[in-house]
Design a protein around this motif. Structure first.
Motif, PDB file in Angstrom:
ATOM      1  N   GLU A 115     -15.907 -26.080   0.052  1.00  0.00           N
ATOM      2  CA  GLU A 115     -17.076 -26.572  -0.427  1.00  0.00           C
ATOM      3  C   GLU A 115     -17.955 -27.293   0.528  1.00  0.00           C
ATOM      4  OE1 GLU A 115     -19.755 -26.332  -3.333  1.00  0.00           O
ATOM      5  OE2 GLU A 115     -17.192 -25.667  -3.016  1.00  0.00           O
ATOM      6  N   ALA A 116     -17.756 -28.208   1.269  1.00  0.00           N
ATOM      7  CA  ALA A 116     -18.204 -29.012   2.781  1.00  0.00           C
ATOM      8  C   ALA A 116     -19.168 -27.937   3.449  1.00  0.00           C
ATOM      9  CB  ALA A 116     -17.872 -30.080   3.548  1.00  0.00           C
ATOM     10  N   LEU A 117     -18.504 -26.807   3.512  1.00  0.00           N
ATOM     11  CA  LEU A 117     -18.391 -26.561   4.733  1.00  0.00           C
ATOM     12  C   LEU A 117     -20.303 -25.187   4.585  1.00  0.00           C
ATOM     13  CD1 LEU A 117     -17.479 -25.903   7.316  1.00  0.00           C
ATOM     14  CD2 LEU A 117     -16.254 -23.711   6.440  1.00  0.00           C
ATOM     15  N   HIS A 118     -19.861 -24.947   3.435  1.00  0.00           N
ATOM     16  CA  HIS A 118     -20.887 -24.181   2.424  1.00  0.00           C
ATOM     17  C   HIS A 118     -22.092 -25.138   2.076  1.00  0.00           C
ATOM     18  CE1 HIS A 118     -22.879 -22.034  -0.466  1.00  0.00           C
ATOM     19  NE2 HIS A 118     -23.059 -22.544  -1.534  1.00  0.00           N
ATOM     20  N   MET A 119     -22.443 -25.910   2.206  1.00  0.00           N
ATOM     21  CA  MET A 119     -23.241 -26.856   1.756  1.00  0.00           C
ATOM     22  C   MET A 119     -23.623 -26.858   2.643  1.00  0.00           C
ATOM     23  SD  MET A 119     -21.419 -29.769  -1.354  1.00  0.00           S
ATOM     24  CE  MET A 119     -23.154 -31.176  -0.779  1.00  0.00           C
ATOM     25  N   ALA A 120     -23.875 -27.072   3.936  1.00  0.00           N
ATOM     26  CA  ALA A 120     -23.403 -28.702   5.412  1.00  0.00           C
ATOM     27  C   ALA A 120     -24.290 -26.884   5.965  1.00  0.00           C
ATOM     28  CB  ALA A 120     -22.886 -28.912   6.359  1.00  0.00           C
ATOM     29  N   ALA A 121     -23.684 -26.373   6.127  1.00  0.00           N
ATOM     30  CA  ALA A 121     -24.415 -24.199   7.042  1.00  0.00           C
ATOM     31  C   ALA A 121     -24.645 -23.792   5.914  1.00  0.00           C
ATOM     32  CB  ALA A 121     -22.615 -24.416   7.570  1.00  0.00           C
ATOM     33  N   ALA A 122     -26.075 -23.617   6.368  1.00  0.00           N
ATOM     34  CA  ALA A 122     -27.424 -22.645   5.525  1.00  0.00           C
ATOM     35  C   ALA A 122     -26.625 -20.860   5.696  1.00  0.00           C
ATOM     36  CB  ALA A 122     -28.265 -22.852   5.861  1.00  0.00           C
ATOM     37  N   ALA A 123     -26.129 -20.754   6.805  1.00  0.00           N
ATOM     38  CA  ALA A 123     -25.515 -19.064   6.384  1.00  0.00           C
ATOM     39  C   ALA A 123     -24.226 -18.667   5.908  1.00  0.00           C
ATOM     40  CB  ALA A 123     -25.638 -18.903   8.130  1.00  0.00           C
ATOM     41  N   LEU A 124     -23.631 -19.963   5.436  1.00  0.00           N
ATOM     42  CA  LEU A 124     -22.041 -20.142   5.742  1.00  0.00           C
ATOM     43  C   LEU A 124     -21.628 -19.892   4.130  1.00  0.00           C
ATOM     44  CD1 LEU A 124     -20.102 -22.072   7.918  1.00  0.00           C
ATOM     45  CD2 LEU A 124     -20.972 -19.925   8.494  1.00  0.00           C
ATOM     46  N   PRO A 125     -21.987 -18.600   3.151  1.00  0.00           N
ATOM     47  CA  PRO A 125     -21.276 -18.096   1.570  1.00  0.00           C
ATOM     48  C   PRO A 125     -20.123 -18.833   1.434  1.00  0.00           C
ATOM     49  CG  PRO A 125     -20.062 -16.938   2.973  1.00  0.00           C
ATOM     50  CD  PRO A 125     -20.897 -17.121   3.898  1.00  0.00           C
ATOM     51  N   HIS A 126     -19.740 -19.402   0.033  1.00  0.00           N
ATOM     52  CA  HIS A 126     -18.375 -20.325  -0.400  1.00  0.00           C
ATOM     53  C   HIS A 126     -17.570 -18.864  -0.567  1.00  0.00           C
ATOM     54  CE1 HIS A 126     -16.483 -23.273  -3.422  1.00  0.00           C
ATOM     55  NE2 HIS A 126     -15.707 -22.048  -3.422  1.00  0.00           N
ATOM     56  N   VAL A 127     -16.835 -19.460   0.106  1.00  0.00           N
ATOM     57  CA  VAL A 127     -15.052 -18.537   0.067  1.00  0.00           C
ATOM     58  C   VAL A 127     -13.894 -18.993  -1.217  1.00  0.00           C
ATOM     59  CG1 VAL A 127     -16.306 -17.462   2.241  1.00  0.00           C
ATOM     60  CG2 VAL A 127     -14.340 -18.622   2.152  1.00  0.00           C
ATOM     61  N   ASP A 128     -13.358 -17.736  -1.182  1.00  0.00           N
ATOM     62  CA  ASP A 128     -12.340 -18.059  -1.696  1.00  0.00           C
ATOM     63  C   ASP A 128     -11.002 -18.587  -0.719  1.00  0.00           C
ATOM     64  OD1 ASP A 128     -12.586 -17.851  -4.310  1.00  0.00           O
ATOM     65  OD2 ASP A 128     -12.880 -15.882  -4.110  1.00  0.00           O
ATOM     66  N   VAL A 129     -10.026 -19.574  -1.356  1.00  0.00           N
ATOM     67  CA  VAL A 129      -8.790 -19.464  -0.331  1.00  0.00           C
ATOM     68  C   VAL A 129      -7.788 -17.893  -0.758  1.00  0.00           C
ATOM     69  CG1 VAL A 129      -7.051 -21.208   0.559  1.00  0.00           C
ATOM     70  CG2 VAL A 129      -9.299 -21.638  -0.704  1.00  0.00           C
ATOM     71  N   THR A 130      -7.504 -17.564   0.548  1.00  0.00           N
ATOM     72  CA  THR A 130      -6.379 -16.561   1.623  1.00  0.00           C
ATOM     73  C   THR A 130      -5.897 -16.973   2.389  1.00  0.00           C
ATOM     74  OG1 THR A 130      -7.799 -14.759   1.245  1.00  0.00           O
ATOM     75  CG2 THR A 130      -7.212 -15.117  -1.236  1.00  0.00           C
ATOM     76  N   MET A 131      -5.125 -16.035   2.276  1.00  0.00           N
ATOM     77  CA  MET A 131      -3.825 -16.060   3.762  1.00  0.00           C
ATOM     78  C   MET A 131      -4.805 -15.019   4.318  1.00  0.00           C
ATOM     79  SD  MET A 131      -0.462 -15.679   4.698  1.00  0.00           S
ATOM     80  CE  MET A 131       0.543 -14.604   5.507  1.00  0.00           C
ATOM     81  N   PRO A 132      -4.894 -14.767   5.732  1.00  0.00           N
ATOM     82  CA  PRO A 132      -5.688 -13.514   6.343  1.00  0.00           C
ATOM     83  C   PRO A 132      -4.842 -13.470   7.347  1.00  0.00           C
ATOM     84  CG  PRO A 132      -7.002 -15.836   6.992  1.00  0.00           C
ATOM     85  CD  PRO A 132      -6.156 -16.256   6.599  1.00  0.00           C
ATOM     86  N   GLU A 133      -4.933 -11.898   7.373  1.00  0.00           N
ATOM     87  CA  GLU A 133      -3.353 -11.229   8.084  1.00  0.00           C
ATOM     88  C   GLU A 133      -3.946 -11.762   9.416  1.00  0.00           C
ATOM     89  OE1 GLU A 133      -1.239  -9.522   7.308  1.00  0.00           O
ATOM     90  OE2 GLU A 133      -1.768  -9.279   5.007  1.00  0.00           O
ATOM     91  N   ARG A 134      -4.817 -12.114   9.859  1.00  0.00           N
ATOM     92  CA  ARG A 134      -4.959 -12.391  11.019  1.00  0.00           C
ATOM     93  C   ARG A 134      -6.055 -13.924  11.809  1.00  0.00           C
ATOM     94  NH1 ARG A 134      -5.670  -8.297  15.240  1.00  0.00           N
ATOM     95  NH2 ARG A 134      -7.938  -8.975  16.078  1.00  0.00           N
ATOM     96  N   VAL A 135      -6.011 -14.251  12.656  1.00  0.00           N
ATOM     97  CA  VAL A 135      -6.753 -15.824  12.716  1.00  0.00           C
ATOM     98  C   VAL A 135      -7.882 -14.942  13.076  1.00  0.00           C
ATOM     99  CG1 VAL A 135      -6.414 -17.657  14.651  1.00  0.00           C
ATOM    100  CG2 VAL A 135      -4.697 -17.136  13.490  1.00  0.00           C
ATOM    101  N   ILE A 136      -8.172 -14.173  14.028  1.00  0.00           N
ATOM    102  CA  ILE A 136      -9.212 -13.954  14.763  1.00  0.00           C
ATOM    103  C   ILE A 136     -10.109 -13.156  13.790  1.00  0.00           C
ATOM    104  CG2 ILE A 136     -10.468 -12.585  16.593  1.00  0.00           C
ATOM    105  CD1 ILE A 136      -8.339 -12.466  19.137  1.00  0.00           C
ATOM    106  N   GLY A 137     -11.142 -13.482  13.062  1.00  0.00           N
ATOM    107  CA  GLY A 137     -12.000 -12.735  11.747  1.00  0.00           C
ATOM    108  C   GLY A 137     -12.857 -12.540  11.880  1.00  0.00           C
TER     109      GLY A 137
END
Ligand SMILES: Nc1ncnc2c1ncn2[C@@H]1O[C@H](COP(=O)(O)OP(=O)(O)OP(=O)(O)O)[C@@H](O)[C@H]1O
Ligand SMILES: CC(C)(CO)[C@@H](O)C(=O)NCCC(=O)O
Ligand SMILES: [K+]
Length: 259
Positions: free
Chosen positions: A159-181
């Motif tokens: 929530e903090a990331l989404h609120m403070a950074a204009a270009a960052l959307p709200h996302v769901d927490v999941t386990m990504p396969e890779r570290v490098i998005g």
């Protein structure tokens, strides 16, 4: 029947204990403005759906948001004609007192977690509770809460990331396969997921180094299973740890002739 109420900063869980087992766990968002009448309408609707008699004759409350206690007390007095035990108040006894700096008001959920962890796993454990905060509650040989760690919760960080950074959307927490998005959402998911994996691993390792005895790590809270996939972070996951602790604290007070 015993009503256990665990009010976190985000959600409140009402659990009904029939003397042998929990009949139900119901969740409502935490809002200190909610009145006793509103709670009762909500509770009685859920009870009607489950078709059991509402025969509540005792109540124990853990409130990390102290403002909710007033209306919960009114609920108990008006609708059940009982006086609730409130964990953290002097009139509520604990099997073992916490050992912390003088003047520290330990969160009642952490006190309940410590009692429950000691009951299920014995002494020398640490509870990792994924709620509004991600807190680590360290339990000593005799079951005493002896301190821990409070870090921002997973959803709070998102929530903090989404609120403070204009270009960052709200996302769901999941386990990504890779570290490098390779897109923005994947980058945020990676930061949160692998960030918390690192936090849990790092903090539990350091807690173990500071203790002079092997420590069991117990995960609880809605997101604990997500962080357990394929990693050896927890020795156990318990989804009802806090209310289990509340039930034990209630029984202890009853045994001691209190309330
Ligand atoms: N994959 C997921 N992504 C986002 N939220 C999730 C996911 N899985 C579970 N949750 C949420 O996690 C929360 C877990 O509840 P829990 O009681 O552990 O903490 P909380 O209610 O958020 O915090 P608090 O106890 O401090 O009020 C629930 O609200 C649930 O909806
Ligand atoms: C850490 C939280 C927010 C976890 O719910 C709660 O237990 C709390 O508000 N605790 C008070 C401070 C303490 O436990 O040291
Ligand atoms: K909680």
């Amino acid at each position: 029947m015993l009503l256990c109420i665990d009010t976190g900063n985000t959600n409140t869980v009402f659990s009904i204990w029939d003397g042998e087992k929990f009949l139900a766990h119901w969740r409502i968002s935490t809002d200190h403005r909610r009145t006793a009448d509103e709670y009762f309408v909500w509770l009685s609707t859920l009870i009607a759906v489950r078709r059991f008699d509402l025969d509540i004759n005792a109540c124990i409350i853990s409130a990390t948001a102290p403002r909710v206690v007033f209306n919960l007390r009114v609920l108990c007095n008006r609708y059940f004609d009982i006086r609730p035990l409130v964990v953290g108040k002097p009139e509520c006894l604990l099997p073992v007192e916490p050992r912390v700096d003088p003047g520290t008001k330990v969160g009642p959920d952490r006190l309940a977690n410590a009692v429950a962890a000691f009951d299920r796993h014995g002494g020398h454990s640490v509870v990792v509770d994924f709620g509004t905060a991600t807190n680590f509650d360290v339990v000593d040989a005799d079951g005493a809460y002896v301190g821990g760690v409070i870090a921002p919760g997973v959803n709070l960080s998102l929530e903090a990331l989404h609120m403070a950074a204009a270009a960052l959307p709200h996302v769901d927490v999941t386990m990504p396969e890779r570290v490098i998005g390779t897109n923005t959402v994947a980058c945020i998911q990676s930061g949160i997921y692998w960030g918390y994996i690192g936090l849990i691993e790092g903090i539990t390792r350091r807690i173990k180094q500071e203790r002079d005895h092997p420590v069991k790590v117990i995960g609880t809270g809605g997101l604990a299973p997500l962080f357990d996939q394929g990693f050896d972070l927890f020795d156990a996951i318990e989804d009802d740890l806090t209310v289990h602790g509340l039930r034990l604290i209630h029984d202890y007070n009853k045994e001691m002739g209190n309330g």
